[in-house]
Design an enzyme around this catalytic site. Structure first.
Site, PDB file in Angstrom:
ATOM      1  N   GLU A  79      -2.137 -73.121  55.205  1.00  0.00           N
ATOM      2  CA  GLU A  79      -1.547 -73.141  56.554  1.00  0.00           C
ATOM      3  C   GLU A  79      -1.005 -74.524  56.887  1.00  0.00           C
ATOM      4  OE1 GLU A  79      -0.950 -70.533  58.138  1.00  0.00           O
ATOM      5  OE2 GLU A  79      -2.463 -69.028  57.645  1.00  0.00           O
ATOM      6  N   ARG A 127       2.989 -74.860  57.515  1.00  0.00           N
ATOM      7  CA  ARG A 127       3.392 -75.111  58.910  1.00  0.00           C
ATOM      8  C   ARG A 127       3.678 -76.595  59.170  1.00  0.00           C
ATOM      9  NH1 ARG A 127       0.042 -70.762  62.624  1.00  0.00           N
ATOM     10  NH2 ARG A 127      -0.467 -69.352  60.936  1.00  0.00           N
ATOM     11  N   ASP A 163       1.139 -61.543  49.622  1.00  0.00           N
ATOM     12  CA  ASP A 163       2.566 -61.595  49.962  1.00  0.00           C
ATOM     13  C   ASP A 163       3.397 -62.747  49.381  1.00  0.00           C
ATOM     14  OD1 ASP A 163       1.130 -63.298  51.631  1.00  0.00           O
ATOM     15  OD2 ASP A 163       1.864 -62.467  53.513  1.00  0.00           O
ATOM     16  N   GLU A 185       7.968 -61.119  59.994  1.00  0.00           N
ATOM     17  CA  GLU A 185       8.500 -60.659  58.697  1.00  0.00           C
ATOM     18  C   GLU A 185       9.681 -59.694  58.816  1.00  0.00           C
ATOM     19  OE1 GLU A 185       5.213 -60.748  59.452  1.00  0.00           O
ATOM     20  OE2 GLU A 185       4.726 -62.542  58.287  1.00  0.00           O
TER      21      GLU A 185
END
Ligand code: DMJ
Length: 601
Positions: free
Chosen positions: A196, A200, A329, A480
């Site tokens: 993360e 980010r 993913d 998404e």
């Protein structure tokens, strides 16, 4: 600068080379390179528009294929026909104007819609700025906020810097930049999630550096952060630990899942670390990042479908669950994007991606009943186990990714004029089918907003294709689907993707918008009207969802063109680059099975 006044998007038609063509052989602490200042790495690294091989071969083929007089005749005919239509439509006062009239009207509608999305961003930002500025978490209903790290990490601010640049929001951007420059410190005794923080924070800073015209402040913060994240890779195999302490530099295995890292998390750091290498001239970041993929590849996942957990100490997969939703993913996303990032020079990643997509088609793609929606099933018990008809909203990155892989980011009509293989065509078809399914995941709910997870009907007697369990019916403002719609629009130019995107935005505005102007909220259930708020505004709402929606309604394709940039998995754009002369792919694929597979299940 682009013609549409996008002050912060790099001009890809400029002959001036960008900062990527410079490397820092820094004389600053923390760098092992020698020398100081910047030097030019390679004068002829990035091809200019005019040098594009696609343009060249297209015009050459046309010349070969068609005598000049036929071309002239066709052009003349088209011009006469257009003039006739324009003149005849002007007789009715322009009410039914045909060519320019409709185009201009449509253009105005898209522009108006884009402005409304910008307003939604501003309202979200203003709420955050008023009630939570500088804090990590914002609750827009209660109008409260709190930090996760002792002094705050600026999650929301850093994550949406580049959206403000793309939207030309100078004032909020100035305020955000001041906060980053004066308040943001990563020197905190605090354990962060490696993935993360990379996608980010590091991604956000790198992208801000790029779009701001290379503001060094952002790069210095990014390099400091990258150095603090590096110890996460110090496991026995180089597979990163789930977390790392930013001050002590200690990598920390996941507190859950027996210490396993998520496969997607371990394999979605590469774009960011490699770009740091490119900008600094330091190979270390590059080497750590690519090592992870070498280890994963050595386990030879059947049909390229990797289980969703991996052990940092053995490098082996843990458990046998396979899915393209949570924890799986972006492994697939970054295989393709690593190949694209370095201008399609690293064939290992393309091979791995192609194997995986063949595996997805062979093992996971299913049709629902009764309407035949295409979906991606899950394998809960390994590659030979039974399929589960469950699909996370997270899987909706896949249609866009498939389209990107099919054309390399070029518009479809251009890609089809060069080489167009059966695999490219089948990837594109699958992208279109899945994009429709992802849109349906919104359309079928009472609010028109998609839930976190859906199930597809496989029973011939069933009447509904999509069902939603109450515990999965929340919405977290995820990006998404609109991400895929943006990519599909850019590649196909089919306005249906804009229409779907607009419907989705209107649903958010109707049900997730807080009327007192404090922003937009997550929802407890998309099948309740009115829905109860789940009081939180995710950083990716402004970083990704609104950014992709805004770009979906941007008419100027030269703004962040997909053949020139890669978006990381948090929607932070970074330029493609050539790796020579400083970097190379440091590994090759082995064709044999590994000798020792104990630990991999
Ligand atoms: C984001 O942080 C990224 O898009 C990630 O790849 C998946 N999860 C969220 C958004 O849903």
């Amino acid at each position: 600068m682009s013609s549409s006044g996008q002050q912060n998007a790099p001009d890809f038609s400029s002959t001036a080379r960008s900062v990527e063509e410079y490397v820092w052989t820094a004389s600053r602490p923390g760098f092992s390179g020698t020398g100081g200042g910047r030097h030019r790495a390679n004068d002829s690294d990035l091809p200019l528009y005019k040098d594009k091989p696609l343009n060249q071969s297209f015009s050459q083929r046309n010349k070969r294929a068609r005598p000049i007089w036929i071309t002239t005749g066709i052009v003349f005919g088209v011009v006469v026909y257009m003039l006739y239509k324009i003149l005849s439509s002007s007789n009715d006062g322009g009410k039914s104007s045909w060519f320019f009239g409709n185009t201009a009207r449509r253009g105005k509608i898209w522009k108006d819609r884009q402005n409304q999305i910008k307003e939604a961003f501003l309202e979200s930002w203003n709420g955050y700025e008023k009630y939570a500025f500088g804090k990590d978490i914002y609750r827009p209903v209660a109008k409260t906020s709190r930090n996760m790290a002792p002094e705050g990490m600026g999650w929301i601010i850093v994550d949406c810097l580049d959206t403000m640049m793309i939207m030309n929001l100078e004032e909020p951007l100035q305020h955000a930049r001041e906060w980053v420059a004066n308040n943001l410190t990563y020197d905190q005794d605090y354990e962060v999630n490696t993935f993360e923080t990379t996608i980010r924070m590091l991604g956000g800073l790198l992208s801000a550096h790029y779009l701001s015209g290379y503001d060094d402040m952002y790069l210095e913060k990014a390099v400091d952060l990258a150095n603090r994240l590096l110890p996460a890779f110090d496991s026995a195999t180089g597979i990163p630990y789930a977390s790392v302490n930013l001050q002590t530099g200690k990598g920390v295995p996941s507190h859950d899942d027996g210490g396993a890292s998520s496969t997607a998390e371990a394999t979605s750091l590469q774009l960011e670390f490699k770009y740091v290498s490119k900008l600094t001239g330091e190979a270390l970041y590059w080497e750590k990042a690519e090592k992870v993929i070498e280890v994963i590849d050595s386990w030879k996942a059947a049909d390229g479908l990797a289980p969703i957990f991996i052990m940092p100490e053995t490098g082996g997969f843990s458990g046998s669950q396979i899915r393209l939703g949570s924890r799986g993913d972006s492994y697939y996303e970054y295989l393709l994007k690593q190949y694209l990032q370095t201008n399609s020079r690293e064939g290992v990643y393309r091979q791995m991606y192609d194997e995986s997509m063949a595996g997805v088609k062979k093992r996971l793609i299913q049709k629902s009943m009764p309407s035949g929606l295409t979906y991606v099933a899950e394998l809960d018990h390994g590659i030979d186990g039974a399929l589960s008809p469950k699909m996370d909203h997270l899987v909706c990155f896949l249609p866009g990714n498939l389209a990107l892989g099919s054309t390399g980011g070029y518009p479809l009509h251009i890609a089809q004029r060069t080489s167009w293989t059966i695999t490219q065509a089948s990837d594109m078809k699958l992208a279109k089918d899945l994009a429709r399914t992802c849109y349906e995941m919104y359309r079928v709910t009472k609010t028109g907003i998609a839930p976190e997870i859906v199930y597809f009907n496989t029973d011939p007697k069933g009447s509904e294709d999509i069902s939603i369990k109450w515990q999965d019916s929340h919405n977290l403002q995820r990006p998404e689907t609109v991400e895929s719609l943006f990519i599909m629009w850019r590649i196909t130019n089919d306005p249906i993707y804009r229409e779907w995107g607009w419907e989705i935005f209107e649903a958010f505005r109707k049900y997730a918008h807080l009327v007192d102007g404090t922003g937009y909220t997550c929802l407890e259930s998309v099948n309740e009207v009115p829905p109860r708020p789940r009081d939180n505004m995710e950083s990716f709402w402004m970083a990704e969802t609104l950014k992709y929606l805004y770009l979906l309604f941007e008419d100027d394709d030269s703004i962040l063109p997909l053949e020139k940039v890669v978006f990381n998995t948090e929607a932070h754009p970074m330029p493609k680059f050539n790796m020579e002369p400083l970097f190379k792919t440091g590994w090759t694929r082995s064709s044999s099975q590994p000798a020792h597979i104990t630990g991999a299940q």
